[in-house]
Design a protein around this motif. Sequence first.
Motif, PDB file in Angstrom:
ATOM      1  N   SER A   7       0.841  -1.190   0.000  1.00 18.99           N
ATOM      2  CA  SER A   7       0.000   0.000   0.000  1.00 18.99           C
ATOM      3  C   SER A   7       0.881   1.246   0.000  1.00 18.99           C
ATOM      4  CB  SER A   7      -0.918  -0.007   1.225  1.00 18.99           C
ATOM      5  OG  SER A   7      -0.154   0.022   2.420  1.00 18.99           O
ATOM      6  N   PRO A   8       0.426   2.326  -0.640  1.00 20.31           N
ATOM      7  CA  PRO A   8      -0.767   2.333  -1.474  1.00 20.31           C
ATOM      8  C   PRO A   8      -0.518   1.633  -2.808  1.00 20.31           C
ATOM      9  CG  PRO A   8       0.359   4.417  -1.659  1.00 20.31           C
ATOM     10  CD  PRO A   8       1.123   3.628  -0.647  1.00 20.31           C
ATOM     11  N   GLN A   9      -1.569   1.399  -3.558  1.00 17.68           N
ATOM     12  CA  GLN A   9      -1.422   0.756  -4.862  1.00 17.68           C
ATOM     13  C   GLN A   9      -0.904   1.772  -5.892  1.00 17.68           C
ATOM     14  OE1 GLN A   9      -4.989  -1.121  -6.220  1.00 17.68           O
ATOM     15  NE2 GLN A   9      -4.049  -1.977  -8.052  1.00 17.68           N
ATOM     16  N   PHE A  10      -1.398   3.022  -5.767  1.00 14.38           N
ATOM     17  CA  PHE A  10      -0.960   4.097  -6.654  1.00 14.38           C
ATOM     18  C   PHE A  10      -0.581   5.313  -5.803  1.00 14.38           C
ATOM     19  CE2 PHE A  10      -2.219   2.101 -10.540  1.00 14.38           C
ATOM     20  CZ  PHE A  10      -3.340   1.345 -10.228  1.00 14.38           C
ATOM     21  N   LEU A  11       0.433   6.039  -6.257  1.00 16.51           N
ATOM     22  CA  LEU A  11       0.875   7.227  -5.545  1.00 16.51           C
ATOM     23  C   LEU A  11       1.401   8.226  -6.571  1.00 16.51           C
ATOM     24  CD1 LEU A  11       1.227   8.428  -2.726  1.00 16.51           C
ATOM     25  CD2 LEU A  11       3.453   7.301  -2.589  1.00 16.51           C
ATOM     26  N   SER A  12       0.812   9.429  -6.566  1.00 18.59           N
ATOM     27  CA  SER A  12       1.242  10.478  -7.474  1.00 18.59           C
ATOM     28  C   SER A  12       1.604  11.695  -6.640  1.00 18.59           C
ATOM     29  CB  SER A  12       0.136  10.830  -8.469  1.00 18.59           C
ATOM     30  OG  SER A  12       0.572  11.845  -9.371  1.00 18.59           O
ATOM     31  N   ILE A  13       2.862  12.122  -6.699  1.00 16.31           N
ATOM     32  CA  ILE A  13       3.321  13.217  -5.861  1.00 16.31           C
ATOM     33  C   ILE A  13       4.127  14.212  -6.694  1.00 16.31           C
ATOM     34  CG2 ILE A  13       3.394  11.797  -3.785  1.00 16.31           C
ATOM     35  CD1 ILE A  13       6.441  11.643  -4.162  1.00 16.31           C
ATOM     36  N   GLN A  14       4.421  15.352  -6.071  1.00 15.35           N
ATOM     37  CA  GLN A  14       5.246  16.371  -6.735  1.00 15.35           C
ATOM     38  C   GLN A  14       6.708  16.176  -6.365  1.00 15.35           C
ATOM     39  OE1 GLN A  14       2.492  17.380  -8.863  1.00 15.35           O
ATOM     40  NE2 GLN A  14       4.144  18.909  -8.953  1.00 15.35           N
ATOM     41  N   GLU A  17       8.725  16.011  -2.677  1.00 15.32           N
ATOM     42  CA  GLU A  17       7.952  15.470  -1.550  1.00 15.32           C
ATOM     43  C   GLU A  17       8.561  14.162  -1.051  1.00 15.32           C
ATOM     44  OE1 GLU A  17       3.518  17.243  -2.733  1.00 15.32           O
ATOM     45  OE2 GLU A  17       3.880  15.085  -2.713  1.00 15.32           O
ATOM     46  N   ASN A  18       8.182  13.807   0.182  1.00  7.98           N
ATOM     47  CA  ASN A  18       8.589  12.527   0.762  1.00  7.98           C
ATOM     48  C   ASN A  18       7.437  11.543   0.665  1.00  7.98           C
ATOM     49  OD1 ASN A  18      10.925  13.886   1.531  1.00  7.98           O
ATOM     50  ND2 ASN A  18      10.128  14.342   3.584  1.00  7.98           N
ATOM     51  N   LEU A  19       7.762  10.244   0.673  1.00  4.34           N
ATOM     52  CA  LEU A  19       6.709   9.236   0.607  1.00  4.34           C
ATOM     53  C   LEU A  19       7.171   7.948   1.285  1.00  4.34           C
ATOM     54  CD1 LEU A  19       7.056   6.842  -2.048  1.00  4.34           C
ATOM     55  CD2 LEU A  19       7.826   9.088  -2.857  1.00  4.34           C
ATOM     56  N   THR A  20       6.181   7.162   1.694  1.00  3.65           N
ATOM     57  CA  THR A  20       6.466   5.841   2.280  1.00  3.65           C
ATOM     58  C   THR A  20       5.542   4.808   1.646  1.00  3.65           C
ATOM     59  OG1 THR A  20       7.108   6.842   4.388  1.00  3.65           O
ATOM     60  CG2 THR A  20       6.608   4.484   4.398  1.00  3.65           C
ATOM     61  N   VAL A  21       6.119   3.683   1.274  1.00  2.30           N
ATOM     62  CA  VAL A  21       5.390   2.550   0.715  1.00  2.30           C
ATOM     63  C   VAL A  21       5.489   1.397   1.716  1.00  2.30           C
ATOM     64  CG1 VAL A  21       5.323   0.885  -1.169  1.00  2.30           C
ATOM     65  CG2 VAL A  21       5.855   3.275  -1.645  1.00  2.30           C
ATOM     66  N   ALA A  78      12.629  13.471  -0.638  1.00  9.27           N
ATOM     67  CA  ALA A  78      12.814  14.423  -1.744  1.00  9.27           C
ATOM     68  C   ALA A  78      12.740  13.718  -3.096  1.00  9.27           C
ATOM     69  CB  ALA A  78      14.127  15.166  -1.590  1.00  9.27           C
ATOM     70  N   ALA A  79      11.584  13.141  -3.377  1.00  9.72           N
ATOM     71  CA  ALA A  79      11.406  12.345  -4.593  1.00  9.72           C
ATOM     72  C   ALA A  79      11.708  13.153  -5.856  1.00  9.72           C
ATOM     73  CB  ALA A  79       9.978  11.811  -4.650  1.00  9.72           C
ATOM     74  N   GLN A  80      12.243  12.451  -6.843  1.00  7.29           N
ATOM     75  CA  GLN A  80      12.586  13.050  -8.132  1.00  7.29           C
ATOM     76  C   GLN A  80      11.838  12.316  -9.243  1.00  7.29           C
ATOM     77  OE1 GLN A  80      16.854  12.813  -8.379  1.00  7.29           O
ATOM     78  NE2 GLN A  80      17.166  14.147  -6.587  1.00  7.29           N
ATOM     79  N   PRO A  81      11.636  12.958 -10.393  1.00  5.72           N
ATOM     80  CA  PRO A  81      10.938  12.281 -11.497  1.00  5.72           C
ATOM     81  C   PRO A  81      11.574  10.954 -11.879  1.00  5.72           C
ATOM     82  CG  PRO A  81      11.065  14.624 -11.924  1.00  5.72           C
ATOM     83  CD  PRO A  81      11.892  14.377 -10.683  1.00  5.72           C
ATOM     84  N   GLY A  82      12.876  10.826 -11.708  1.00  2.00           N
ATOM     85  CA  GLY A  82      13.566   9.573 -12.008  1.00  2.00           C
ATOM     86  C   GLY A  82      13.197   8.435 -11.081  1.00  2.00           C
ATOM     87  N   ASP A  83      12.518   8.742  -9.977  1.00  2.00           N
ATOM     88  CA  ASP A  83      12.068   7.698  -9.049  1.00  2.00           C
ATOM     89  C   ASP A  83      10.775   7.042  -9.529  1.00  2.00           C
ATOM     90  OD1 ASP A  83      13.023   9.796  -6.251  1.00  2.00           O
ATOM     91  OD2 ASP A  83      14.180   8.238  -7.278  1.00  2.00           O
ATOM     92  N   THR A  84      10.173   7.586 -10.552  1.00  2.00           N
ATOM     93  CA  THR A  84       8.923   7.035 -11.085  1.00  2.00           C
ATOM     94  C   THR A  84       9.113   5.584 -11.492  1.00  2.00           C
ATOM     95  OG1 THR A  84       8.077   9.174 -11.837  1.00  2.00           O
ATOM     96  CG2 THR A  84       7.253   7.225 -12.979  1.00  2.00           C
ATOM     97  N   ASN A 110       5.864  13.899 -10.295  1.00  2.00           N
ATOM     98  CA  ASN A 110       5.657  14.942 -11.294  1.00  2.00           C
ATOM     99  C   ASN A 110       6.642  16.096 -11.110  1.00  2.00           C
ATOM    100  OD1 ASN A 110       3.129  13.758 -12.435  1.00  2.00           O
ATOM    101  ND2 ASN A 110       2.404  14.113 -10.348  1.00  2.00           N
ATOM    102  N   PRO A 111       7.214  16.598 -12.211  1.00  2.00           N
ATOM    103  CA  PRO A 111       8.197  17.705 -12.116  1.00  2.00           C
ATOM    104  C   PRO A 111       7.534  18.975 -11.594  1.00  2.00           C
ATOM    105  CG  PRO A 111       8.175  16.733 -14.317  1.00  2.00           C
ATOM    106  CD  PRO A 111       7.022  16.130 -13.571  1.00  2.00           C
TER     107      PRO A 111
END
Lengths: 111, 114
Positions: A7-14, A17-21, A78-84, A110-111
């Motif tokens: 979880s989550p199944q989908f995640l869209s951020i700028q 931003e930071n995120l946890t899966v 600090a997510a980057q577009p390359g982390d997609t 997203n950039p």
Amino acid sequence: TQLLEQSPQFLSIQEGENLTVYCNSSSVFSSLQWYRQEPGEGPVLLVTVVTGGEVKKLKRLTFQFGDARKDSSLHITAAQPGDTGLYLCAGVGASGSRLTFGEGTQLTVNP
Amino acid sequence: EAGVAQSPRYKIIEKRQSVAFWCNPISGHATLYWYQQILGQGPKLLIQFQNNGVVDDSQLPKDRFSAERLKGVDSTLKIQPAKLEDSAVYLCASSLGWKRTEAFFGQGTRLTVV
């Protein structure tokens, strides 16, 4: 059958931003692996965690294995577009053989 | 070091036809896996070999799927006859084995059954 729920199944951020899966199971695993998969390619191994409570850092990625070896998390700073990509956790059974994958978390930065 | 090689990359067949996929693992890797990945889902293990012996084929639909790994190196996965729901990416992976389970994947074969 050992099941891994992500979880989550989908995640869209700028960007920035930071995120946890999260990756959870009712089963105990001898180790747990995290992979990233890009479109048209096979999954690529990011890290393996083996010891309960273990924390591993890979640049901006931090991986943690739960104390009971049933769950794990991936934190990106600090997510980057390359982390997609599609992030997959995979558990190795107690017998040390079967490698079972979760359903994945599709991350879009997203950039 | 060469990676896992798979062929073909793409295949389109009609339902009820047969199809075969080929995999050449990384040299020296004892364990070979075949996974099925349906769009939007995680890979599902079909069969696992340790050298040329089957370790786990509990999720292989044996009425239509078969796999072999002759001489403990290359492997082929066959579907006969194919169904529409077999449309997926078939991934081959290998690992050193003997508790070294870090898997290295090929690019996969995208199968479309029409």
